[in-house]
Design a protein around this motif. Sequence first.
Motif, PDB file in Angstrom:
ATOM      1  N   ALA A   1       0.845  -1.198   0.000  1.00  0.00           N
ATOM      2  CA  ALA A   1       0.000   0.000   0.000  1.00  0.00           C
ATOM      3  C   ALA A   1       0.875   1.242   0.000  1.00  0.00           C
ATOM      4  N   ASP A   2       0.370   2.276  -0.581  1.00  0.00           N
ATOM      5  CA  ASP A   2       1.087   3.549  -0.579  1.00  0.00           C
ATOM      6  C   ASP A   2       1.263   4.037   0.853  1.00  0.00           C
ATOM      7  N   ASP A   3       2.514   4.370   1.223  1.00  0.00           N
ATOM      8  CA  ASP A   3       2.816   4.727   2.607  1.00  0.00           C
ATOM      9  C   ASP A   3       1.981   5.905   3.088  1.00  0.00           C
ATOM     10  N   GLU A   4       1.921   6.953   2.295  1.00  0.00           N
ATOM     11  CA  GLU A   4       1.214   8.149   2.739  1.00  0.00           C
ATOM     12  C   GLU A   4      -0.286   7.897   2.842  1.00  0.00           C
ATOM     13  N   SER A   5      -0.835   7.156   1.896  1.00  0.00           N
ATOM     14  CA  SER A   5      -2.256   6.825   1.933  1.00  0.00           C
ATOM     15  C   SER A   5      -2.585   6.003   3.171  1.00  0.00           C
ATOM     16  N   ALA A   6      -1.725   5.033   3.477  1.00  0.00           N
ATOM     17  CA  ALA A   6      -1.949   4.211   4.663  1.00  0.00           C
ATOM     18  C   ALA A   6      -1.834   5.041   5.938  1.00  0.00           C
ATOM     19  N   ARG A   7      -0.856   5.951   5.949  1.00  0.00           N
ATOM     20  CA  ARG A   7      -0.701   6.789   7.131  1.00  0.00           C
ATOM     21  C   ARG A   7      -1.951   7.640   7.367  1.00  0.00           C
ATOM     22  N   ARG A   8      -2.478   8.209   6.260  1.00  0.00           N
ATOM     23  CA  ARG A   8      -3.693   9.003   6.386  1.00  0.00           C
ATOM     24  C   ARG A   8      -4.851   8.148   6.881  1.00  0.00           C
ATOM     25  N   SER A   9      -4.903   6.908   6.434  1.00  0.00           N
ATOM     26  CA  SER A   9      -5.965   6.002   6.887  1.00  0.00           C
ATOM     27  C   SER A   9      -5.862   5.733   8.385  1.00  0.00           C
ATOM     28  N   VAL A  10      -4.621   5.519   8.850  1.00  0.00           N
ATOM     29  CA  VAL A  10      -4.413   5.295  10.281  1.00  0.00           C
ATOM     30  C   VAL A  10      -4.900   6.493  11.086  1.00  0.00           C
ATOM     31  N   VAL A  11      -4.519   7.690  10.639  1.00  0.00           N
ATOM     32  CA  VAL A  11      -4.909   8.907  11.355  1.00  0.00           C
ATOM     33  C   VAL A  11      -6.430   9.062  11.360  1.00  0.00           C
ATOM     34  N   ALA A  12      -7.059   8.831  10.196  1.00  0.00           N
ATOM     35  CA  ALA A  12      -8.511   8.983  10.104  1.00  0.00           C
ATOM     36  C   ALA A  12      -9.233   7.974  10.982  1.00  0.00           C
ATOM     37  N   VAL A  13      -8.778   6.722  10.939  1.00  0.00           N
ATOM     38  CA  VAL A  13      -9.416   5.694  11.776  1.00  0.00           C
ATOM     39  C   VAL A  13      -9.250   6.032  13.249  1.00  0.00           C
ATOM     40  N   TRP A  14      -8.070   6.485  13.617  1.00  0.00           N
ATOM     41  CA  TRP A  14      -7.835   6.813  15.017  1.00  0.00           C
ATOM     42  C   TRP A  14      -8.746   7.953  15.474  1.00  0.00           C
ATOM     43  N   ARG A  15      -8.899   8.962  14.623  1.00  0.00           N
ATOM     44  CA  ARG A  15      -9.747  10.098  14.989  1.00  0.00           C
ATOM     45  C   ARG A  15     -11.195   9.651  15.215  1.00  0.00           C
ATOM     46  N   ILE A  16     -11.654   8.726  14.391  1.00  0.00           N
ATOM     47  CA  ILE A  16     -13.042   8.287  14.481  1.00  0.00           C
ATOM     48  C   ILE A  16     -13.246   7.244  15.570  1.00  0.00           C
ATOM     49  N   GLU A  17     -12.315   6.302  15.686  1.00  0.00           N
ATOM     50  CA  GLU A  17     -12.536   5.121  16.521  1.00  0.00           C
ATOM     51  C   GLU A  17     -11.834   5.149  17.868  1.00  0.00           C
ATOM     52  N   SER A  18     -10.961   6.131  18.116  1.00  0.00           N
ATOM     53  CA  SER A  18     -10.132   6.066  19.324  1.00  0.00           C
ATOM     54  C   SER A  18     -10.951   6.008  20.599  1.00  0.00           C
ATOM     55  N   ALA A  19     -12.009   6.802  20.680  1.00  0.00           N
ATOM     56  CA  ALA A  19     -12.804   6.815  21.907  1.00  0.00           C
ATOM     57  C   ALA A  19     -13.392   5.437  22.188  1.00  0.00           C
ATOM     58  N   ARG A  20     -13.939   4.808  21.160  1.00  0.00           N
ATOM     59  CA  ARG A  20     -14.537   3.491  21.361  1.00  0.00           C
ATOM     60  C   ARG A  20     -13.479   2.441  21.694  1.00  0.00           C
TER      61      ARG A  20
ATOM     62  N   THR B   1     -13.484   0.494  25.203  1.00  0.00           N
ATOM     63  CA  THR B   1     -13.580  -0.965  25.253  1.00  0.00           C
ATOM     64  C   THR B   1     -12.432  -1.557  26.067  1.00  0.00           C
ATOM     65  N   LEU B   2     -11.241  -1.033  25.853  1.00  0.00           N
ATOM     66  CA  LEU B   2     -10.076  -1.545  26.581  1.00  0.00           C
ATOM     67  C   LEU B   2     -10.153  -1.209  28.063  1.00  0.00           C
ATOM     68  N   THR B   3     -10.676  -0.022  28.384  1.00  0.00           N
ATOM     69  CA  THR B   3     -10.798   0.346  29.793  1.00  0.00           C
ATOM     70  C   THR B   3     -11.735  -0.610  30.509  1.00  0.00           C
ATOM     71  N   ARG B   4     -12.833  -0.946  29.858  1.00  0.00           N
ATOM     72  CA  ARG B   4     -13.758  -1.909  30.471  1.00  0.00           C
ATOM     73  C   ARG B   4     -13.078  -3.264  30.645  1.00  0.00           C
ATOM     74  N   MET B   5     -12.217  -3.627  29.720  1.00  0.00           N
ATOM     75  CA  MET B   5     -11.563  -4.933  29.772  1.00  0.00           C
ATOM     76  C   MET B   5     -10.489  -5.000  30.851  1.00  0.00           C
ATOM     77  N   VAL B   6      -9.605  -3.983  30.896  1.00  0.00           N
ATOM     78  CA  VAL B   6      -8.449  -4.063  31.795  1.00  0.00           C
ATOM     79  C   VAL B   6      -8.686  -3.362  33.129  1.00  0.00           C
ATOM     80  N   GLY B   7      -9.744  -2.531  33.202  1.00  0.00           N
ATOM     81  CA  GLY B   7     -10.058  -1.874  34.463  1.00  0.00           C
ATOM     82  C   GLY B   7      -9.124  -0.743  34.837  1.00  0.00           C
ATOM     83  N   ASP B   8      -8.362  -0.237  33.887  1.00  0.00           N
ATOM     84  CA  ASP B   8      -7.395   0.828  34.171  1.00  0.00           C
ATOM     85  C   ASP B   8      -7.364   1.756  32.967  1.00  0.00           C
ATOM     86  N   PHE B   9      -7.838   2.991  33.150  1.00  0.00           N
ATOM     87  CA  PHE B   9      -7.935   3.938  32.046  1.00  0.00           C
ATOM     88  C   PHE B   9      -6.564   4.237  31.447  1.00  0.00           C
TER      89      PHE B   9
END
Length: 427
Positions: free
Chosen positions: A10-29, A33-41
């Motif tokens: 995959a094109d490096d820059e395109s993939a990097r942009r995808s990572v950033v976009a996914v993180w912006r949208i999905e990071s809270a969830r 989810t991980l906080t509920r699993m491990v019990g430590d924010f």
Amino acid sequence: MTDATPGRRADDESARRSVVAVWRIESARIVATLTRMVGDFGLAEDLAQDALVDALAQWPVDGVPKNPGAWLTAVAKRKAIDGWRRRERYDDRLAAIAHDLADEQQRAADAPPWDPDAIDDDVLRLVFVACHPVLSREARVALTLRVVGGLTTEEIARAFLVPTSTVQQRIVRAKKALADAGVGFEVPDREEFPQRLGTVLGVLYLIFNEGYAASSGDDWMRPELSREALRLARVLAGLVPREPEVHGLVALMELTAARFPARLDRDGEPILLADQDRTRWDRSAITRGRTALQRADALGRGRGPYALQAAIAEQHDVAASVDDTDWNAIVAIYDALLRLAPSPVVELNRAVAVSMASGAAAGLDLVDALAGDRRLALSHLLPSVRGELLARLGRDDEARAEFEQAADRTENARERAVLLAKATARR
């Protein structure tokens, strides 16, 4: 595994942009989810960041997964399990998770089919953790933008014109403060909910206002910050749809942001309300804002401070010009706002509305009555407004002195230039 074609990089820059976009949208969830699993924010946020590092390394090579949010969550969970195994707590921790799952299943079986007051959303829990009262205002803002908004520490630092290390330290201290206070991953009890929700709304309001009128620096606005606050407010409105002030805040942000396209010229210089080309205002945002205000009203619990401010913004947005604005209606709304949330800034804004409805002299009397308020002693707002009213009354020498004093007090370079230009015009 990913769905990329084998052997295709995959094109490096395109993939990097995808990572950033996914993180912006999905990071809270993901973090929730991980906080509920491990019990430590704090641990959850660290695991999510480690997964993000893996994505930055692997996605440019292997391609972006079909479900990137699930990929990041799965990688972070595996890292958590690896960590427990290394600490020889793997079996005990798995047993505890199994016990918790059994408890959850039993509670679900015993619970009533639906509770309209129940709030069971991991992202909402995360919002309340990030905005917990045990944290300072600066820490709440940084943590909310980081773990709920998905912004990097560098982006937060640029937005607030502070060193990246300062933001990093705030986040580290915030995590430690939450851990030391034993803050649980939970929504507060119903009796505490209004106050705690008020803290959350206050943080989002602060972030939006910093974008609308930057308190310092070379730029008059930082619209990306306001857009982020609006996005988070919309998410919150979806999570707690029966809270009128959440809809009120969304309405206020939408109706205010609608004017953003006309607030700067091509060189980034400020354009004040009276001089703005109203055909450039975002009519879709105005419609969304008015709809959000209607949602708040439909709940039948009266307008709170945010909804009242939204109603003021609505009066501006529907008027064809400054002269066509219903200033008497705005004065009446300010009267209601003062009863609910009295403050010298609200009184100052009401004085401006009075000056438009009843003349500059009437407004100046109200402004002069605020001159002794210590809460405005260091602010540029009072001399700025007083200068405007004196200029309208033809008292140019006094107006010039007020504009110069206001310019000395502001920390924003663009605003200082506007005030000094007004002072020069009175010579």
